[in-house]
Design a protein around this motif. Structure first.
Motif, PDB file in Angstrom:
ATOM      1  N   VAL A 216       0.848  -1.194   0.000  1.00  0.00           N
ATOM      2  CA  VAL A 216       0.000   0.000   0.000  1.00  0.00           C
ATOM      3  C   VAL A 216       0.881   1.240   0.000  1.00  0.00           C
ATOM      4  O   VAL A 216       1.790   1.365   0.828  1.00  0.00           O
ATOM      5  CB  VAL A 216      -0.935   0.025   1.231  1.00  0.00           C
ATOM      6  CG1 VAL A 216      -1.701   1.345   1.300  1.00  0.00           C
ATOM      7  CG2 VAL A 216      -1.907  -1.149   1.199  1.00  0.00           C
ATOM      8  N   LEU A 217       0.601   2.151  -0.929  1.00  0.00           N
ATOM      9  CA  LEU A 217       1.247   3.459  -0.973  1.00  0.00           C
ATOM     10  C   LEU A 217       0.196   4.509  -0.656  1.00  0.00           C
ATOM     11  O   LEU A 217      -0.858   4.560  -1.301  1.00  0.00           O
ATOM     12  CB  LEU A 217       1.843   3.719  -2.363  1.00  0.00           C
ATOM     13  CG  LEU A 217       2.421   5.121  -2.613  1.00  0.00           C
ATOM     14  CD1 LEU A 217       3.612   5.397  -1.694  1.00  0.00           C
ATOM     15  CD2 LEU A 217       2.812   5.281  -4.084  1.00  0.00           C
ATOM     16  N   ILE A 218       0.467   5.353   0.341  1.00  0.00           N
ATOM     17  CA  ILE A 218      -0.441   6.427   0.730  1.00  0.00           C
ATOM     18  C   ILE A 218       0.160   7.750   0.285  1.00  0.00           C
ATOM     19  O   ILE A 218       1.299   8.080   0.629  1.00  0.00           O
ATOM     20  CB  ILE A 218      -0.672   6.434   2.254  1.00  0.00           C
ATOM     21  CG1 ILE A 218      -1.254   5.091   2.708  1.00  0.00           C
ATOM     22  CG2 ILE A 218      -1.591   7.580   2.660  1.00  0.00           C
ATOM     23  CD1 ILE A 218      -1.230   4.896   4.214  1.00  0.00           C
ATOM     24  N   LEU A 219      -0.601   8.503  -0.511  1.00  0.00           N
ATOM     25  CA  LEU A 219      -0.156   9.803  -1.014  1.00  0.00           C
ATOM     26  C   LEU A 219      -1.076  10.868  -0.419  1.00  0.00           C
ATOM     27  O   LEU A 219      -2.284  10.868  -0.686  1.00  0.00           O
ATOM     28  CB  LEU A 219      -0.224   9.842  -2.547  1.00  0.00           C
ATOM     29  CG  LEU A 219       0.662   8.822  -3.281  1.00  0.00           C
ATOM     30  CD1 LEU A 219       0.418   8.883  -4.779  1.00  0.00           C
ATOM     31  CD2 LEU A 219       2.132   9.077  -2.981  1.00  0.00           C
ATOM     32  N   ALA A 220      -0.507  11.748   0.386  1.00  0.00           N
ATOM     33  CA  ALA A 220      -1.299  12.768   1.075  1.00  0.00           C
ATOM     34  C   ALA A 220      -0.711  14.142   0.799  1.00  0.00           C
ATOM     35  O   ALA A 220       0.487  14.272   0.528  1.00  0.00           O
ATOM     36  CB  ALA A 220      -1.300  12.500   2.583  1.00  0.00           C
ATOM     37  N   TRP A 221      -1.577  15.159   0.860  1.00  0.00           N
ATOM     38  CA  TRP A 221      -1.073  16.529   0.754  1.00  0.00           C
ATOM     39  C   TRP A 221      -1.385  17.290   2.032  1.00  0.00           C
ATOM     40  O   TRP A 221      -2.294  16.948   2.780  1.00  0.00           O
ATOM     41  CB  TRP A 221      -1.620  17.237  -0.473  1.00  0.00           C
ATOM     42  CG  TRP A 221      -3.115  17.331  -0.604  1.00  0.00           C
ATOM     43  CD1 TRP A 221      -4.033  17.688   0.352  1.00  0.00           C
ATOM     44  CD2 TRP A 221      -3.873  17.079  -1.799  1.00  0.00           C
ATOM     45  NE1 TRP A 221      -5.305  17.662  -0.161  1.00  0.00           N
ATOM     46  CE2 TRP A 221      -5.243  17.305  -1.478  1.00  0.00           C
ATOM     47  CE3 TRP A 221      -3.541  16.704  -3.103  1.00  0.00           C
ATOM     48  CZ2 TRP A 221      -6.266  17.168  -2.421  1.00  0.00           C
ATOM     49  CZ3 TRP A 221      -4.565  16.566  -4.030  1.00  0.00           C
ATOM     50  CH2 TRP A 221      -5.896  16.786  -3.687  1.00  0.00           C
ATOM     51  N   SER A 222      -0.633  18.333   2.274  1.00  0.00           N
ATOM     52  CA  SER A 222      -0.779  19.104   3.508  1.00  0.00           C
ATOM     53  C   SER A 222      -1.725  20.283   3.289  1.00  0.00           C
ATOM     54  O   SER A 222      -2.041  20.657   2.160  1.00  0.00           O
ATOM     55  CB  SER A 222       0.587  19.606   3.979  1.00  0.00           C
ATOM     56  OG  SER A 222       1.191  20.433   2.995  1.00  0.00           O
ATOM     57  N   GLY A 223      -2.188  20.856   4.400  1.00  0.00           N
ATOM     58  CA  GLY A 223      -2.973  22.081   4.355  1.00  0.00           C
ATOM     59  C   GLY A 223      -4.412  21.915   3.945  1.00  0.00           C
ATOM     60  O   GLY A 223      -5.025  22.854   3.433  1.00  0.00           O
ATOM     61  N   ASP A 224      -5.007  20.741   4.194  1.00  0.00           N
ATOM     62  CA  ASP A 224      -6.379  20.468   3.763  1.00  0.00           C
ATOM     63  C   ASP A 224      -7.118  19.779   4.905  1.00  0.00           C
ATOM     64  O   ASP A 224      -6.899  18.599   5.174  1.00  0.00           O
ATOM     65  CB  ASP A 224      -6.356  19.591   2.512  1.00  0.00           C
ATOM     66  CG  ASP A 224      -7.741  19.305   1.948  1.00  0.00           C
ATOM     67  OD1 ASP A 224      -8.744  19.707   2.583  1.00  0.00           O
ATOM     68  OD2 ASP A 224      -7.823  18.669   0.881  1.00  0.00           O
ATOM     69  N   ALA A 225      -8.005  20.528   5.570  1.00  0.00           N
ATOM     70  CA  ALA A 225      -8.721  19.979   6.725  1.00  0.00           C
ATOM     71  C   ALA A 225      -9.628  18.817   6.344  1.00  0.00           C
ATOM     72  O   ALA A 225      -9.910  17.949   7.177  1.00  0.00           O
ATOM     73  CB  ALA A 225      -9.545  21.079   7.395  1.00  0.00           C
TER      74      ALA A 225
END
Length: 265
Positions: A216-225
């Motif tokens: 599993v690869l998790i791709l997340a971005w910052s600054g998003d509630a």
């Protein structure tokens, strides 16, 4: 977005007609989009570009029930994440037979994949989970928001919802997108039920997530509630062996197609 040839289809699944397209050749990979979007909507907005996968995969992009070109009924329970996962699994039975597939998802699509893999783990080979949504205690604020938005649409129409949606500041990683915010690809008739379905949903319990036994690869971005790093980090902690990559800038976000392509092989 890279030019590619797509063939479009409609397939009956659990009382609905799901629209989907396919492009490329090779093992099947399926893309599950986010709430109010469609199989190609987030790519059209410039958020993602999964076309590099088509050099190695048969890439299926489908519209979730009630979204894009797929049909649906004004029944909130139809749009809970566990029910959407059953749609996905039946669609795969219809279009991929007993082939083990790769899954990519965004937000609602990530949740759909997690329910699908914990229900039928043998169906999947690898997962790329982007922008995981809120879960647990953090989800309460968004549940209220979904219910308020449903009431807004019923009282003032879809245009009022789109105006409120457009007023929300996007995360920094979305700077320079082709379309910001992305188009809402759900009808005024169905959207209140879809939002209420989302309000009744949460990610699978940790006890189920710990059983996920595939890469599993998790791709997340910052600054998003709405897609907090806390969820991404929790999933990376709970899912055995999961890898987490965080994008803080638009340039880092643009590396995601290559990261996903390399990961899926």
């Amino acid at each position: 977005m890279t030019s590619e040839n797509r063939t479009s289809h409609l397939t009956g699944v659990r009382g609905a007609e799901l629209a989907w397209s396919e492009s490329g050749h090779g093992p099947t990979a399926i893309w599950a989009h986010g709430l109010t979007s469609s199989g190609g909507g987030q790519e059209a907005a410039g958020i993602f570009d999964w076309s590099p996968l088509t050099a190695r995969h048969r890439l299926v992009r489908y519209d979730a029930r009630g979204h894009g070109g797929s049909s649906g009924a004004p029944e909130p329970e139809h749009y809970t994440w566990p029910n959407l996962s059953l749609d996905l699994l039946e669609l795969l039975d219809e279009i991929a037979g007993d082939e083990q597939v790769d899954g990519l998802g965004s937000s609602m699509g990530t949740a759909t994949l997690l329910y699908a893999v914990t229900t039928k783990p043998e169906r999947f080979r690898r997962l790329v989970l982007t922008t995981p949504p809120t879960m647990g205690a953090e989800r309460a604020v968004h549940v209220r928001g979904y219910l308020e938005d449903a009431a807004l649409i019923e009282g003032s129409g879809l245009a009022a919802y789109k105006e409120a949606f457009a007023a929300e500041p996007p995360p920094h990683v979305h700077t320079g997108l082709t379309q910001n915010p992305p188009a809402v690809e759900v009808t005024e008739t169905l959207l209140p039920s879809i939002l209420r379905g989302a309000s009744r949903s949460d990610l699978p319990a940790d006890s189920a997530l710990t059983t996920v036994d595939l890469p599993v690869l998790i791709l997340a971005w910052s600054g998003d509630a709405g897609h907090p790093l806390s969820t991404a980090r929790h999933l990376a902690d709970v899912i055995p062996g999961a890898r987490l990559q965080i994008a803080d800038t638009p340039m880092q976000l643009r590396t995601w197609p290559d990261l996903a392509t390399e990961f899926l092989g």
